[in-house]
Design a protein around this motif. Structure first.
Motif, PDB file in Angstrom:
ATOM      1  N   ASP A 209       0.802  -1.219   0.000  1.00  0.00           N
ATOM      2  CA  ASP A 209       0.000   0.000   0.000  1.00  0.00           C
ATOM      3  C   ASP A 209       0.835   1.269   0.000  1.00  0.00           C
ATOM      4  O   ASP A 209       0.333   2.336  -0.374  1.00  0.00           O
ATOM      5  N   SER A 349      -5.223   0.076   6.262  1.00  0.00           N
ATOM      6  CA  SER A 349      -5.458  -1.333   5.956  1.00  0.00           C
ATOM      7  C   SER A 349      -4.249  -2.191   6.304  1.00  0.00           C
ATOM      8  O   SER A 349      -4.380  -3.389   6.580  1.00  0.00           O
ATOM      9  N   SER A 406     -15.448  -3.805   0.086  1.00  0.00           N
ATOM     10  CA  SER A 406     -14.955  -2.840  -0.899  1.00  0.00           C
ATOM     11  C   SER A 406     -15.126  -1.407  -0.399  1.00  0.00           C
ATOM     12  O   SER A 406     -14.261  -0.546  -0.633  1.00  0.00           O
ATOM     13  N   GLN A 407     -16.228  -1.137   0.324  1.00  0.00           N
ATOM     14  CA  GLN A 407     -16.436   0.205   0.864  1.00  0.00           C
ATOM     15  C   GLN A 407     -15.402   0.532   1.932  1.00  0.00           C
ATOM     16  O   GLN A 407     -14.862   1.647   1.967  1.00  0.00           O
ATOM     17  N   ALA A 409     -12.422  -0.772   2.196  1.00  0.00           N
ATOM     18  CA  ALA A 409     -11.127  -0.611   1.516  1.00  0.00           C
ATOM     19  C   ALA A 409     -11.015   0.780   0.900  1.00  0.00           C
ATOM     20  O   ALA A 409      -9.948   1.412   0.934  1.00  0.00           O
ATOM     21  N   SER A 410     -12.116   1.289   0.336  1.00  0.00           N
ATOM     22  CA  SER A 410     -12.109   2.628  -0.245  1.00  0.00           C
ATOM     23  C   SER A 410     -11.887   3.698   0.819  1.00  0.00           C
ATOM     24  O   SER A 410     -11.125   4.650   0.619  1.00  0.00           O
ATOM     25  N   ILE A 411     -12.548   3.539   1.974  1.00  0.00           N
ATOM     26  CA  ILE A 411     -12.351   4.485   3.081  1.00  0.00           C
ATOM     27  C   ILE A 411     -10.901   4.484   3.525  1.00  0.00           C
ATOM     28  O   ILE A 411     -10.288   5.547   3.739  1.00  0.00           O
ATOM     29  N   GLN A 412     -10.327   3.300   3.665  1.00  0.00           N
ATOM     30  CA  GLN A 412      -8.941   3.202   4.138  1.00  0.00           C
ATOM     31  C   GLN A 412      -7.964   3.799   3.130  1.00  0.00           C
ATOM     32  O   GLN A 412      -6.968   4.407   3.517  1.00  0.00           O
ATOM     33  N   ARG A 413      -8.252   3.655   1.845  1.00  0.00           N
ATOM     34  CA  ARG A 413      -7.381   4.278   0.837  1.00  0.00           C
ATOM     35  C   ARG A 413      -7.410   5.801   0.960  1.00  0.00           C
ATOM     36  O   ARG A 413      -6.374   6.466   0.843  1.00  0.00           O
ATOM     37  N   ARG A 414      -8.606   6.353   1.194  1.00  0.00           N
ATOM     38  CA  ARG A 414      -8.713   7.809   1.360  1.00  0.00           C
ATOM     39  C   ARG A 414      -7.964   8.266   2.612  1.00  0.00           C
ATOM     40  O   ARG A 414      -7.281   9.294   2.600  1.00  0.00           O
TER      41      ARG A 414
END
Length: 456
Positions: A209, A349, A406-407, A409-414
């Motif tokens: 990451d 993550s 998936s949601q 994972a998207s939050i953690q990327r942000r």
């Protein structure tokens, strides 16, 4: 080295910054040179810990001269209204215009000598201590002292304090003796410090990451090493609940079911407070469990050594999440291995994956499950719509699993991008400071050895 050179400069009348930069000092450097750094858990050291610089500080014993100011600021802060008189932005607090007026109406008659900073900053520090920093989560109280808790590892620091008056604001909040503020004697960012090594390398299980940041900031490329044996890890669907209370009950039920089968369970929490809640819920159901959250007198190694025994349940903060190897009893391995329960998603993550990685190591069997409630901090603060979707799904369909991976994972990327921006801003500020020194240096003496000093 910075401190030694500054001390030598004060002892030599007429010494200037330029002389120190030219290394015209008889004081020897304390370090012999930075040749090779081999870093374990390199993403934690170079990325997670790089949110703040390394500081060398000192303080004088005794109560702070402005202790009464901090106590009065706390009293004033408690009368202010959130979203009206002040706003919270992340972990920072800022007074509104109305809040500034109210704050200065409550100022006492102090002499200027009692104030180390403007009065409204004392009030903002008191608000930050009251509304954004939580006991048993961000810090603990030990022997009438405030100890900082590392959010990534769960470790309690014995020798770190908050700067800028925040430590004193928390001491006022907790009704502890208010110590004098520590003063920064020397500072360097982790990014610049590790850049000083001729050779830098390390290992970790979760570099994917942050491979771009490792490359752009440190010039490091990530090489993947395949596992020696194929993984037998079974990641089960995320369990969802309406409330945190329901989630903790479900966690205790799953821990009981797994332990009754003869396997062992590791329940990972983000903070000390949650670990205590989960342990109480497990014990309320008539089970026994070990608690590892940094507050125990028992050695960590002893608790971890017992974690792989049949029917063992261990509740731990992130102390057991990174680099911990739980050895399985042969009977446990034969029945399915260690089961890891993630009580709440971390904003990173990588921290979640480190916790899940405690099971199914080196070809052993194992399983894991994430638990999520509509009241979790990550959902409530970063994606309230996910919480609303969970509520609709549970109320409508009475389900306990809901496809939210998936949601999340998207939050953690942000969240990871925001953290990367903050680290970049810290590095840019450090570069600006160094640029000022280089500019002053070049205007006096563009000697080659000064460029070599800068490169180091």
């Amino acid at each position: 080295d910075q401190l030694a050179m500054d001390t030598a400069a004060r002892q030599r009348p007429g010494s200037t910054l330029m002389k120190r930069l030219r290394s015209e000092s008889s004081t020897p450097r304390l370090q012999r040179g930075l040749a090779v750094a081999l870093v374990d858990e390199i993403d934690h050291v170079l990325i997670d810990d790089a949110m703040s610089p390394l500081l060398l500080s000192g303080t004088r014993p005794g109560e702070a001269d402005d202790a009464a100011v901090h106590r009065h600021a706390l009293k004033s802060a408690r009368s202010l209204r959130n979203c009206v008189d002040f706003q919270t932005i992340g972990q920072q607090v800022e007074l509104t215009d109305a809040g500034l007026d109210l704050a200065y109406q409550s100022i006492d008659d102090w002499s200027d000598a009692s104030l180390r900073r403007p009065w409204h900053e004392y009030v903002e520090l008191a608000l930050q201590a009251t509304h954004t920093l939580r006991r048993e989560i961000d810090y603990v109280i030990d022997d009438e002292s405030v100890r900082i808790v590392d959010q990534s590892t769960g470790r309690i620091y014995e020798d770190r304090t908050w700067s800028g008056g925040l430590q004193q604001a928390i001491e006022a909040k907790e009704e502890l003796p208010i110590q004098r503020e520590s003063e920064s004697l020397a500072k360097i960012t982790r990014q610049r410090f590790y850049h000083s090594y001729d050779y830098l390398a390390g290992v970790t299980g979760t570099a994917s990451d942050c491979r771009e940041e490792l490359k752009s900031v440190y010039g490091l490329t990530v090489q993947t090493v395949d596992p020696r044996l194929p993984s037998k890890r079974l990641v089960q669907p995320t369990h969802v609940s309406l409330t945190a209370e329901q989630k903790f009950a479900a966690i205790a039920n799953e821990a009981r079911s797994i332990a009754n089968s003869g396997r062992c369970v590791l329940v990972g929490t983000l903070d000390i407070a949650t670990s205590q809640i989960v342990a109480r819920e497990i014990r309320r159901q008539g089970l026994t469990c070990e608690l590892l959250n940094g507050l125990q007198n028992a050695e960590e190694a002893q608790i971890i050594a017992r974690a792989g025994q049949p029917s063992a349940i261990t509740v731990a903060t992130n102390l057991a999440g990174r680099g911990t190897d739980i050895r399985l009893h042969p009977d446990v391995a034969a029945k399915g291995g260690l089961h890891v329960i993630v009580t709440e998603h971390h904003r990173s993550s990588r921290v979640d994956r480190q916790l899940i990685g405690r099971c199914a190591r080196c070809g052993d069997p194992g399983s894991s499950r994430n638990f999520l409630s509509a009241e979790d901090n990550l959902v409530g603060q970063a994606a309230p719509w996910v919480g609303r979707a969970i509520r609709r799904a549970i109320i409508t369909d009475q389900i306990e699993t809901f496809p939210v991976e998936s949601q999340i994972a998207s939050i953690q990327r942000r969240q990871a991008k925001r953290a990367a921006v903050a680290r970049r801003q810290l590095l840019d500020a450090d570069e600006r400071d160094r640029g000022l020194v280089r500019k002053a240096q070049s205007s006096h003496d563009p000697a080659p050895h000064l460029h070599a000093l800068d490169a180091g």
